[in-house]
Write an enzyme that holds these catalytic residues in place. Structure first.
Site, PDB file in Angstrom:
ATOM      1  N   ARG A  20      -6.630  21.327  -6.867  1.00 53.94           N
ATOM      2  CA  ARG A  20      -7.436  20.096  -6.844  1.00 53.94           C
ATOM      3  C   ARG A  20      -7.514  19.507  -5.431  1.00 53.94           C
ATOM      4  NH1 ARG A  20      -7.249  14.826  -5.282  1.00 53.94           N
ATOM      5  NH2 ARG A  20      -5.060  14.743  -5.904  1.00 53.94           N
ATOM      6  N   ASP A  21      -6.433  18.923  -4.964  1.00 54.04           N
ATOM      7  CA  ASP A  21      -6.408  18.295  -3.649  1.00 54.04           C
ATOM      8  C   ASP A  21      -6.704  19.326  -2.562  1.00 54.04           C
ATOM      9  OD1 ASP A  21      -6.049  16.217  -1.890  1.00 54.04           O
ATOM     10  OD2 ASP A  21      -3.890  16.056  -2.142  1.00 54.04           O
ATOM     11  N   HIS A  70       4.584  12.833  -1.746  1.00 55.26           N
ATOM     12  CA  HIS A  70       3.335  13.579  -1.542  1.00 55.26           C
ATOM     13  C   HIS A  70       3.025  13.478  -0.051  1.00 55.26           C
ATOM     14  CE1 HIS A  70      -0.850  14.772  -2.938  1.00 55.26           C
ATOM     15  NE2 HIS A  70      -1.083  14.377  -1.700  1.00 55.26           N
ATOM     16  N   HIS A 123       1.866  14.836   3.803  1.00 57.97           N
ATOM     17  CA  HIS A 123       0.950  15.710   4.541  1.00 57.97           C
ATOM     18  C   HIS A 123       1.567  16.104   5.875  1.00 57.97           C
ATOM     19  CE1 HIS A 123      -3.107  14.973   2.323  1.00 57.97           C
ATOM     20  NE2 HIS A 123      -2.099  14.983   1.476  1.00 57.97           N
ATOM     21  N   CYS A 137      -7.078  18.157   6.734  1.00 56.32           N
ATOM     22  CA  CYS A 137      -7.057  16.693   6.794  1.00 56.32           C
ATOM     23  C   CYS A 137      -8.456  16.185   7.078  1.00 56.32           C
ATOM     24  CB  CYS A 137      -6.102  16.233   7.888  1.00 56.32           C
ATOM     25  SG  CYS A 137      -6.113  14.443   8.107  1.00 56.32           S
ATOM     26  N   ASN A 173      -2.100  18.700   3.217  1.00 46.96           N
ATOM     27  CA  ASN A 173      -0.946  18.856   2.315  1.00 46.96           C
ATOM     28  C   ASN A 173       0.112  19.795   2.866  1.00 46.96           C
ATOM     29  OD1 ASN A 173      -3.496  18.634   0.187  1.00 46.96           O
ATOM     30  ND2 ASN A 173      -1.668  17.555  -0.470  1.00 46.96           N
TER      31      ASN A 173
END
Lengths: 299, 299
Positions: B15-16, B207, B209, B240, B249
């Protein structure tokens, strides 16, 4: 937990970073890189390696590099000198500080410098003596401290033993190298704890590679132990000769970003350092392996 | 210091990781990615986003993905559902768990979802109510917890306030996102300390990055605080959107390598995960942003 208030970065890009580049890099480019690093506030730069061009052709211009440095006040320009011949040549070029390198792994020592760890230490003795007579300090590298490509796990006691030998021989600082980047934070802490039983922690440096992406986590863990000297390479120059396409030296920009965030002083201008990383990677057509460097350039 | 003995990875790659890919990725490729991740031992996979294809065209096949998953026992397949319409569609497809996302920054909320933080929270209330009625758990994301591209610094108290609101509204877990990757370890620790005053630490997820290369150091720091749920993306898929060419991520492989080194169980087969990262990056012609993944593939 006792973070240092100040960390000294040892910039190894011009030597460790460039030495495995297959295409020759011009002396002028190397000199500009060193000058830009100094302008960015790096106070210690490993500028060249006085090894045989047969082994490391990229460092064949070591004399030209050392002689033509635009020296800045307050910056140490060092060179790697694995033997007496290299040291003599470096001294002729006015080197201020040199380094020798041993391994914590017997197999690595045999394959990398073709002798046992004990033999390598014996070879360094005359180098240390001659350097002392010349008033030049010697830094000692120990490689494979968190793993070996041939032996696998390395006992912290073995790292401590080799480090102690180099320290007692006269090396003023011991740089502990995770040559293949397989270390993780607790392993790094345990290794530092073992080595610092014999050597004051202020005399130890962390030289970590980012091959498995762990370098900054490992650095954070050993900063907690009080490590205050960190080796790194601008733009992560260097790659890993043991895993093609993989990362090698941790990127200086990423280290400075971490230290800035921890409120630890370095005296380094991160933007100027990142600009230097952008410039050198473009000059030698290499990917910029500093994530902070790439992010800063993309802002 | 109290490391968890087990960490649950929340894999956000499908997804992300994929949502900002400009070229359409086939549904079959997404389904294979999800299946391979499950086979590697990932127990929680965010599989799709039920948003308007107008905003996120890459997720337009969310129904096909959710309906055609080869579900494996013991794996949660979740979907992002920012509003009631998305939730209803997800429920029709048999979703087991959903997620909503808020921001800790007013400016980011306005620019990203076009409403204030308070308005976004109000919009989630009916989503939470409907999900509860359907017996579906809701995870809450909070973005920009360690910095905002528009506001800069974000106060830990603001993160705690938004997190608490989502938690009290019924979100069973709050995922704290360093959306632009500007955080460093002490800042991450302070943020977790602030949020965990109101919410049990077992209900929080990190979460992070890797835009500035800090993600693993930050994760190590918050694992020390007891964080036991980590969001990551295989091969570091995602990039990003706020710094072109930069990382997004943190890579799942790098996280698992770290956790393995710390002796923290995940139930994940690192080699199978790394193979999945190699496969998907080749399938969609993207660089593999997992350093451990690249190193493992190069062995």
């Amino acid at each position: 937990m006792a973070f240092p208030t100040h960390v000294r970065l040892v910039e190894v890009g011009p030597r460790d970073g460039l030495q495995n580049e297959p295409e020759p890099i011009g002396t002028a480019t190397k000199l500009e890189l060193i000058d830009r690093l100094g302008a960015a506030g790096i106070s210690y730069i490993e500028a060249a390696s006085f090894v045989s061009p047969k082994w490391v052709p990229q460092m064949a211009d070591h004399r030209e590099v050392m002689k033509n440095l635009a020296r800045r006040d307050g910056i140490t320009y060092a060179a790697l000198t694995p033997n007496l011949k290299g040291l003599e040549a470096a001294l002729e070029c006015g080197v201020e500080e040199v380094a020798v390198f041993g391994a914590a792994s017997e197999a690595f020592s045999q394959k990398n410098i073709n002798c046992s760890v004990a033999e390598s230490l014996a070879r360094f003795e005359p180098v240390l003596e001659r350097a002392k007579a010349a008033g030049v300090r010697v830094r000692g590298y120990v490689s494979t401290v968190l793993g070996c490509p041939y032996e696998g796990e390395i006992a912290p006691a073995k790292v401590a033993e080799v480090s102690k030998a180099l320290y007692e021989m006269g090396c003023y600082e011991i740089s502990l190298g995770d040559t293949i980047g397989t270390g993780t934070p607790l392993k790094a802490k345990r290794m530092i704890e073992a080595v610092s039983r014999d050597i004051p922690i202020a005399k130890l440096a962390a030289h970590f590679h980012d091959t498995y992406g762990q370098a900054l986590a490992n650095l954070y863990a050993v900063l907690e132990e009080g490590i205050a000297v960190v080796d790194s390479s601008v733009a992560g120059l260097g790659g890993c000769p043991y895993a093609k396409g993989a990362s090698g030296n941790v990127a200086s920009e990423d280290v400075v970003y971490l230290l800035n965030g921890l409120g630890i002083e370095t005296g380094i201008d991160l933007d100027a350092l990142a600009d230097t990383g952008t410039w050198i990677t473009q000059a030698i057509s290499r990917p910029n392996r500093s994530k902070a460097g790439v992010a800063l350039a993309a802002r």
